[in-house]
Enzyme design. Structure first.
Site, PDB file in Angstrom:
ATOM      1  N   ASN A   1      12.065  -1.376  -6.277  1.00  0.00           N
ATOM      2  CA  ASN A   1      10.774  -1.638  -5.640  1.00  0.00           C
ATOM      3  C   ASN A   1       9.796  -1.939  -6.787  1.00  0.00           C
ATOM      4  O   ASN A   1       9.318  -1.032  -7.453  1.00  0.00           O
ATOM      5  CB  ASN A   1      10.389  -0.360  -4.868  1.00  0.00           C
ATOM      6  CG  ASN A   1       9.135  -0.522  -4.059  1.00  0.00           C
ATOM      7  OD1 ASN A   1       8.406  -1.515  -4.185  1.00  0.00           O
ATOM      8  ND2 ASN A   1       8.873   0.461  -3.213  1.00  0.00           N
TER       9      ASN A   1
ATOM     10  N   ARG B   1      13.019  -4.759  -2.707  1.00  0.00           N
ATOM     11  CA  ARG B   1      11.892  -4.984  -1.803  1.00  0.00           C
ATOM     12  C   ARG B   1      11.194  -6.254  -2.279  1.00  0.00           C
ATOM     13  O   ARG B   1      10.798  -6.339  -3.452  1.00  0.00           O
ATOM     14  CB  ARG B   1      10.938  -3.799  -1.886  1.00  0.00           C
ATOM     15  CG  ARG B   1       9.692  -3.970  -1.044  1.00  0.00           C
ATOM     16  CD  ARG B   1       8.750  -2.808  -1.295  1.00  0.00           C
ATOM     17  NE  ARG B   1       7.536  -2.924  -0.535  1.00  0.00           N
ATOM     18  CZ  ARG B   1       6.448  -2.209  -0.792  1.00  0.00           C
ATOM     19  NH1 ARG B   1       6.437  -1.336  -1.798  1.00  0.00           N
ATOM     20  NH2 ARG B   1       5.388  -2.364  -0.053  1.00  0.00           N
TER      21      ARG B   1
ATOM     22  N   HIS C   1       3.893  -3.915   4.045  1.00  0.00           N
ATOM     23  CA  HIS C   1       4.332  -2.523   4.235  1.00  0.00           C
ATOM     24  C   HIS C   1       5.359  -2.410   5.370  1.00  0.00           C
ATOM     25  O   HIS C   1       5.514  -1.345   5.980  1.00  0.00           O
ATOM     26  CB  HIS C   1       3.147  -1.573   4.546  1.00  0.00           C
ATOM     27  CG  HIS C   1       2.292  -1.258   3.357  1.00  0.00           C
ATOM     28  ND1 HIS C   1       0.908  -1.156   3.440  1.00  0.00           N
ATOM     29  CD2 HIS C   1       2.613  -1.034   2.063  1.00  0.00           C
ATOM     30  CE1 HIS C   1       0.428  -0.876   2.244  1.00  0.00           C
ATOM     31  NE2 HIS C   1       1.441  -0.786   1.385  1.00  0.00           N
TER      32      HIS C   1
ATOM     33  N   ARG D   1      -7.849  -2.361  -4.503  1.00  0.00           N
ATOM     34  CA  ARG D   1      -8.028  -3.670  -3.852  1.00  0.00           C
ATOM     35  C   ARG D   1      -9.169  -3.586  -2.849  1.00  0.00           C
ATOM     36  O   ARG D   1      -9.346  -2.554  -2.188  1.00  0.00           O
ATOM     37  CB  ARG D   1      -6.745  -4.084  -3.113  1.00  0.00           C
ATOM     38  CG  ARG D   1      -5.591  -4.359  -4.045  1.00  0.00           C
ATOM     39  CD  ARG D   1      -4.337  -4.743  -3.272  1.00  0.00           C
ATOM     40  NE  ARG D   1      -3.201  -4.033  -3.787  1.00  0.00           N
ATOM     41  CZ  ARG D   1      -2.102  -3.757  -3.105  1.00  0.00           C
ATOM     42  NH1 ARG D   1      -1.977  -4.147  -1.848  1.00  0.00           N
ATOM     43  NH2 ARG D   1      -1.109  -3.101  -3.661  1.00  0.00           N
TER      44      ARG D   1
ATOM     45  N   GLU E   1      10.574   4.094   1.813  1.00  0.00           N
ATOM     46  CA  GLU E   1      10.917   2.666   1.710  1.00  0.00           C
ATOM     47  C   GLU E   1      12.262   2.480   1.013  1.00  0.00           C
ATOM     48  O   GLU E   1      13.034   1.592   1.349  1.00  0.00           O
ATOM     49  CB  GLU E   1       9.811   1.923   0.937  1.00  0.00           C
ATOM     50  CG  GLU E   1       8.531   1.825   1.743  1.00  0.00           C
ATOM     51  CD  GLU E   1       7.304   1.552   0.900  1.00  0.00           C
ATOM     52  OE1 GLU E   1       7.124   2.234  -0.142  1.00  0.00           O
ATOM     53  OE2 GLU E   1       6.515   0.674   1.276  1.00  0.00           O
TER      54      GLU E   1
END
Ligand code: ADP
Length: 396
Positions: free
Chosen positions: A11, A90, A178, A239, A379
């Protein structure tokens, strides 16, 4: 005895690389870790085994993603009497025809490369990781799992921006991100609360360094806060989230920022870091909240925006049956969950404060009409599962 066959999950972020090694069929990794501050001063490589025992803790320069990956592969192989057969990545987004997890081919890789200009913050590192694995060991099967895949069920209307038709036709649309996290969490919700509950009107709030929320009905994503890139939607650790587009034009035209400077402002110097004028880390902000009005304002804005998006997503769903918090902030910060849920009684939200304070799995009060849950995301496990199913399809 033949060693168990394993898959490695990767990832890759802009300066970090998380990894885990899963024996095929297992839901716990035998090794997991992180390379941090890649390409920056103070590089750090850490790994722990299945029992949490430290396998590596090295402060060392990690020049680039390839160098970090080399260390990850060495460590994965070292820990593996296990034989590594595949690597799952990912990947933030694929081409129009790429939704499901699939093996890397030269054609797929070139389609992903073509998307780099659209996602310059994320894709270059992810492509670099795929290329580096191929260089280090071309016998490993590589599989990519797209973070947009879960949102491909978004109705057309939720994908559209009010832009000129030719730009929409160019693919300037809401993709949402996501997805691996949402897919895992909704699966866990079904396991914990039953299929009927998971087919209700659900909002998942993924609040980590990156933050987004998704509206899910019948187990499918019908809207989400992130859009064309992971910079949009809810404000995040660094962000900006959504902005009046006029702000961007003003910064370009009147302030004379270059595109690269603008990207730096919006992706690295905004969000909690920008508003607080300091840390992007929720723990630091709480520690300063009582004495630092800017830190307090950053936290207040974060919760305000989360409430506003929750209301919008509940409107899209036509009401709410469940709200699920996940990721670093969502899983660990009761006070943020409390401030988001406060004043949302009109939607049927009511917290059980003891359960919330204890980060319990179910944190809504008994008589509330909406169940509120904390479900830790995973994840890495989602990538591992997809990778295993792709390789087993390939060998069938
Ligand atoms: P990433 O998106 O990089 O995977 P995480 O999901 O780990 O990020 O979330 C990181 C955020 O979660 C940071 O703002 C961090 O402060 C916050 N966080 C994680 N654990 C805690 C905790 N125990 N208390 C307060 N904040 C926490």
């Amino acid at each position: 005895m033949t060693p168990p066959r394993c898959v490695l999950t990767l990832n890759s972020g802009s300066s970090s690389l998380k990894f885990a090694v899963y024996p095929i069929g297992a839901s716990e990794p035998v090794l997991k870790g992180k390379a941090e501050r890649i390409g920056l001063e103070g590089g750090l490589f850490q790994a722990v085994d299945a029992e949490g025992a430290q396998m590596a803790h090295e402060q060392r320069p990690l020049l680039d993603h390839a160098a970090a990956l080399q260390r990850v592969l060495e460590c994965a192989r070292g820990a593996a009497q296990h034989s590594l057969v595949a690597v799952g990545h990912r990947v933030v987004r694929g081409g129009a025809e790429d939704a499901d997890p699939q093996p890397v081919t030269p054609a797929l890789l070139s389609r992903i490369r073509e998307l780099i200009p659209y996602l310059p913050e994320h894709l270059p590192h992810q492509v670099a990781a795929i290329e580096a694995v191929e260089r280090f060991d071309s016998s490993l099967t590589q599989v990519v799992c797209f973070d947009t895949a879960f949102h491909r069920t978004l109705p057309r209307i939720a994908q559209l921006y009010a832009l000129p038709r030719d730009l929409l036709n160019d693919g300037i649309l809401r993709y949402g991100f996501h997805g691996l996290s949402y897919e895992y969490v909704i699966g866990e919700f079904a396991r914990l609360a039953g299929e009927t509950a998971a087919h209700g009107r659900v909002v998942i709030a993924h609040l980590g360094n990156g933050c987004s929320m998704a509206a899910i009905r019948d187990g499918r994503s019908i809207d989400t806060t992130m859009g064309f890139t992971p910079t949009g939607g809810l404000m995040m650790s660094s962000r900006s989230g959504d902005l009046d587009p006029g702000v961007v034009v003003y910064l370009l035209e009147q302030k004379g920022f270059s595109a690269a400077e603008l990207s730096d402002i919006l992706n690295r110097r905004s969000g909690l870091a920008g508003v607080s004028g300091g840390s992007s880390d929720m723990r630091d902000l709480f520690a300063r909240e009582a004495t630092d009005p800017q830190a307090a304002e950053a936290i207040a804005l974060f919760c305000y925006q989360a409430r506003k998006f929750l209301g919008a997503l509940a409107a899209v769903l036509g009401g709410l049956d469940a709200l699920i918090f996940t990721a670093g902030i969502g899983e660990n910060v009761p006070e943020i969950r409390r401030r988001i849920c406060d004043g949302m009684g009109h939607l049927g939200l009511a917290l059980d404060s003891r359960a919330n304070d204890g980060n319990a799995p179910l944190i809504s009060s008994k008589d509330a009409s909406v169940s509120i849950r904390v479900i830790p995301t995973n994840e890495e496990l989602m990538i591992a599962r997809h990778t295993v199913s792709v390789i087993s399809r390939m060998t069938r």
